[in-house]
Write a protein that holds these residues in place. Structure first.
Motif: not given
Lengths: 566, 133
Positions: A97-99, A323-326, A556-561
């Motif tokens: 989510r952090s991008g 890899r997580f970005y994909t 908020l960005r990292l953890h919001a569903p």
């Protein structure tokens, strides 16, 4: 020499290049090129992550260590798999989510600090290159073992193929290549294991952990260095070379005790002869091999240090995070990681069996010290030189090559990504291509100069550095609002610096039995990881006025569903 | 932890919905909690802190399960060597645990985590999207 091994290796290499070329036609924009436009499904992605992760250390090194040192070495594969669980529990979804695409990106997103970004870049390059060198060395060893070709050829072959493939195809190509290579690697170990276990049953189930290891068939051993052999019982050995200072070309009755053989000598042992102990080649035998390290302090310390390094180091490896970005979103990243734990765990059931059966069928490796070759030599040794043995030997060699190609591709992609965005240029496709070439040449040069390092242990040290630098950064950055850029930098410099120092010391002086000091330096994670965490927390508290103002938004960005779409 | 019935996920088959204008009008005011989050008001920040704390507690609990279940083994074998010498199914216990059992154990912990973390997120989403009365 196995006539099918070389064609198998060439086929794997061509398929890798072929899929890379197929991906090249699809790669249109910079976004396609770098992150496969995030259209990769969790199962493809998980297979690709598994394919990228299972390196020379997993494919060759684990079995070699089990053969040589026994049950304590099982912590390597368990830790390699558990590392993905730690990633799942603490990092996967928020990181996606952090991008952030790379670790330096994460530093900038979370803490907004350019100097910290530069510092992280230095560590990414160090870990990436340090991890690439043993992959290229493994390739050299494999080609040398299965074809008798020169060591440098395998290293150069893998280095050039991977560099060209990454420079031309980028990440999309790599995703398909990696996923294919996971299944190839699993097949290459699983199919021969079936035959090996049948052969072992057929041979009357010879004991796997006998008190003394013995040759199961007549075996010729060539000694590359001067060696002192210690025999426990008298043995008749056919010697060609200098024995106890006298040139010998005859069958000799060697009584119990010590005998010296000069470098270049060959010994032919009859079936049933016990394997002598060779000076300078450390290995465990009997109960020490079968049972875990006793309660002596530094053995237990080394085990826990290894556990800490592998459990926490995985998340800090540069090629893992990219890899997580994909993944499409945080929840997909979580599901992908869960599948990876299962895929990687399934793979690690196999190398142990190779190491154990190696005690029965290729004990001569314990004399020559080339235990990393056990996976390559075992099919031929256990199944004979018939067609089945040769085909399975070729399959294993192909799997080993898949391991080098995929791990070095992943590492090179991430190292080149960091180089192109932070050092050489501004992250365009053209910059990325140049960066890939530079990133590939450096470890190739190193691998050609040093060939004496032990594959798994070098990889273990790279894990220790990652665990002592990026693991605290990620965990504290994701879960603790109080982290400051100064704290993060101090933790990385102190913890990462201490582990790099210990690693360089161990690599330059070589592993030796130096008691406590040796254990602290050879397996540094148990003290460098807590040190890095402590420094990061203390310095962050001391500079708490410099906590970024945006921390609330970032959290908020990292953890919001993902469903909220915030 | 609040347990709510799982809301419909996008994967479920779409269902024909009757749109009533009055409901659309009401749903415009329903985004109130969402605004609290976006504007980082005290309520919004407290909500995020609560979410982070819940998720971290879950991760730490499951990490503790692994730390005891796997991390305790070297100590156990060192303190009670007799345990290491037992041979269930004819395989020495350390080999059986580290060579085989460890992997399904890791998968099970990972599966439990993914299930519980997603449940926490669903609860949080339901809380935020709950229409104001």
């Amino acid at each position: 020499m196995n006539p099918y091994a070389l064609p198998a290796i060439v086929a794997v290499t061509l398929v890798t290049v072929g899929i890379g070329a197929y991906g090249l036609r699809l790669a249109r924009t910079t976004s396609d090129f770098l992150v496969a436009s995030r259209m990769v499904s969790p199962h493809w992605n998980a297979a690709a992550i598994g394919g990228e992760y299972l390196s020379a250390a997993s494919f060759l090194g684990v079995a070699g260590l089990v053969l040589k040192e026994g049950v304590d070495m099982l912590w390597y594969p368990v830790g390699f798999a558990a590392g993905y669980l730690a990633l799942l529990l603490f990092v996967a979804a928020p990181l996606r989510r952090s991008g952030a695409f790379t670790l330096p990106d994460f530093c900038e997103v979370r803490l907004g600090s350019r100097p910290l970004r530069k510092l992280a870049t230095v560590f990414v390059l160090f870990i990436g290159w340090f991890y690439l060198v043993p992959q290229l060395q493994g390739a050299g060893l494999t080609l040398q073992t299965v074809t008798g070709g020169p060591y440098a050829l395998g290293a150069v072959l893998v280095g050039v193929v991977v560099t060209a493939n990454v420079a031309l195809g980028g990440m999309r190509a790599i995703t398909f290549v990696q996923a294919f290579q996971y299944w190839l690697k699993l097949t290459a170990l699983a199919v021969p294991v079936f035959f090996l276990v049948v052969a072992w049953q057929h041979d009357g189930r010879p004991a796997l952990a006998p008190g003394t290891t013995a040759f199961s068939q007549p075996t010729t051993v060539e000694l590359r260095n001067d060696a002192v052999l210690t025999f426990t019982t008298g043995t008749t050995v056919d010697v060609r070379g200098e024995l106890d200072g006298e040139p010998t070309t005859a069958a000799v009755d060697l009584g119990p005790g010590r005998h010296t053989v000069a470098a270049g000598g060959t010994l032919r042992f009859p079936a049933g002869a016990p394997v002598p102990e060779v000076s300078g080649v450390a290995s465990e035998s009997g109960l020490a091999w079968l049972l875990p390290a006793g309660a002596n302090g530094h053995g237990l310390f080394a085990t826990y240090s290894l556990i800490l390094a592998t459990f926490l180091g995985t998340m800090g490896l540069p090629h893992v995070l990219v890899r997580f970005y994909t993944n499409r979103d945080g929840a997909a990243a979580r599901r992908t990681t869960l599948v990876v734990v299962a895929l990687v765990g399934a793979f690690y059931l196999l190398p142990t069996l190779y190491g154990v059966l190696g005690r029965v069928y290729v004990p001569q490796l314990l004399m020559t010290g080339q235990t990393d070759a056990v996976v390559l030599l075992l099919p031929g040794a256990a199944l004979g030189s018939g067609l089945v043995g040769q085909l399975l030997g070729a399959l294993v060699a192909a799997g080993a090559f898949a391991a080098f190609l995929s791990t070095s591709s992943g590492l090179l992609t991430s190292v080149a990504g960091v180089l192109s965005t932070d050092v050489l240029g501004r992250g365009s496709v053209r910059d990325f291509r140049w960066a890939a070439i530079v990133a590939g040449l450096v470890p190739l040069g190193l691998a050609l100069r040093v060939s004496g390092l032990d594959v798994s242990q070098v990889v273990g040290l790279a894990f220790a550095v990652a665990a002592s630098s990026f693991c605290p950064l990620l965990i504290l950055g994701i879960w603790w609002r109080g982290l400051t850029a100064a704290g993060a930098a101090a933790g990385i410099v102190v913890g990462g610096g201490a582990s790099v120092g210990a690693v360089l010391f161990t690599v330059i002086l070589g592993p030796g039995d130096r008691g406590w000091a040796g254990a602290l330096l050879a397996q540094p994670a148990a003290w460098t990881v807590p040190l890095a965490f402590a420094v990061m927390v203390v310095v962050s508290l001391a500079t708490r006025r410099r906590v970024p103002a945006s921390v609330g938004t970032t959290m908020l960005r990292l953890h919001a569903p993902d469903a909220l779409g915030l | 932890m609040v347990t709510a019935p799982p809301p419909r996920t996008p994967a479920d088959a779409p269902e024909r919905v009757r749109v009533v204008l009055a409901e659309v009008a009401r749903s415009k005011t329903a985004g109130h909690t969402r605004t609290e989050l976006e504007e980082q008001s005290q309520i919004g920040e407290a909500l995020v802190r609560g979410l982070v704390r819940t998720q971290l507690a879950l991760s730490l609990r499951l990490a503790a399960v692994v730390a005891v279940g796997l991390g305790g083994l070297p100590l156990l074998f060192a303190v009670a060597p007799a345990v290491a010498r037992t041979r269930p199914f004819g395989i020495a216990l350390p080999w059986l645990l580290l060579g085989v059992v460890a992997y399904p154990f890791l998968c099970a912990v990972g599966w439990a985590y993914a299930y519980l973390a997603e449940r926490t997120e669903r609860d949080f989403t339901a809380l935020v999207e709950r229409p104001e009365k």
